[in-house]
Design a protein around this motif. Structure first.
Motif, mmCIF file in Angstrom:
data_model
loop_
_atom_site.group_PDB
_atom_site.id
_atom_site.type_symbol
_atom_site.label_atom_id
_atom_site.label_comp_id
_atom_site.label_asym_id
_atom_site.label_seq_id
_atom_site.Cartn_x
_atom_site.Cartn_y
_atom_site.Cartn_z
ATOM 1 N N ASP A 13 0.930 -0.970 0.024
ATOM 2 C CA ASP A 13 0.089 0.201 -0.376
ATOM 3 C C ASP A 13 0.675 0.928 -0.152
ATOM 4 N N LEU A 14 1.768 1.128 1.157
ATOM 5 C CA LEU A 14 2.478 2.313 1.062
ATOM 6 C C LEU A 14 3.213 2.631 -0.394
ATOM 7 N N ALA A 15 3.856 1.715 -1.190
ATOM 8 C CA ALA A 15 4.166 2.121 -2.131
ATOM 9 C C ALA A 15 3.726 2.380 -3.333
ATOM 10 N N GLU A 16 1.916 1.925 -3.775
ATOM 11 C CA GLU A 16 0.921 2.747 -4.311
ATOM 12 C C GLU A 16 0.638 4.095 -3.777
ATOM 13 N N PHE A 17 0.679 4.149 -2.853
ATOM 14 C CA PHE A 17 0.869 5.813 -2.067
ATOM 15 C C PHE A 17 1.854 6.834 -2.480
ATOM 16 N N LYS A 18 3.337 6.261 -3.335
ATOM 17 C CA LYS A 18 4.798 6.792 -2.661
ATOM 18 C C LYS A 18 4.796 7.561 -4.003
ATOM 19 N N SER A 19 4.095 5.747 -5.029
ATOM 20 C CA SER A 19 3.740 7.003 -6.767
ATOM 21 C C SER A 19 2.189 7.996 -7.070
ATOM 22 N N LEU A 20 1.705 7.994 -6.256
ATOM 23 C CA LEU A 20 0.659 8.949 -6.455
ATOM 24 C C LEU A 20 1.027 9.682 -5.968
#
Length: 127
Positions: A13-20
């Motif tokens: 999840d953190l990786a997804e938020f990071k790219s966002l």
């Protein structure tokens, strides 16, 4: 399920938020450049050849426009700073945790306001 997992988002999840967040920062920095270039263009509004009365109105309008652009630029810089701070929270694995309740902020809220540090519950308590 361990309590630690309940108190933070998974690495995925953190990786997804990071790219966002990185996407948002890129767009925000681009927008800031547009605001700054508009501000720079305000210095040359080409009213030299118009009547003195009209020129006074133009200069008043240019001042208002410069102030508005300046306020916009300041707000945009704060937005970028907030987004970059959110990236730091991702690195610290504290991203998405409400700073008041300690609970996870709803994923949908984070997608809309990726730099949020308060859950809706905490935000409502402030009102």
């Amino acid at each position: 399920m361990s309590t630690e997992t309940n108190n933070r988002y998974s690495d995925k999840d953190l990786a997804e938020f990071k790219s966002l967040l990185k996407e948002k920062i890129k767009k925000a920095e681009h927008d800031l450049e547009l605001i700054k270039s508009a501000y720079m263009n305000d210095f040359d509004n080409g009213t030299d050849d118009t009547s003195p009365t009209f020129k006074a109105f133009e200069e008043g309008s240019a001042t208002m426009s410069k102030e508005a652009n300046s306020a916009l630029a300041i707000r945009q810089e704060k937005f970028i700073r907030d987004l970059k701070n959110a990236l730091i929270r991702i690195e610290n694995k504290t991203y998405g945790v409400c700073r008041v309740t300690g609970k996870l902020i709803n994923k949908e809220r984070l997608k809309l306001v990726p730099h949020a540090t308060l859950s809706i519950e905490a935000k409502n308590m402030q009102s």
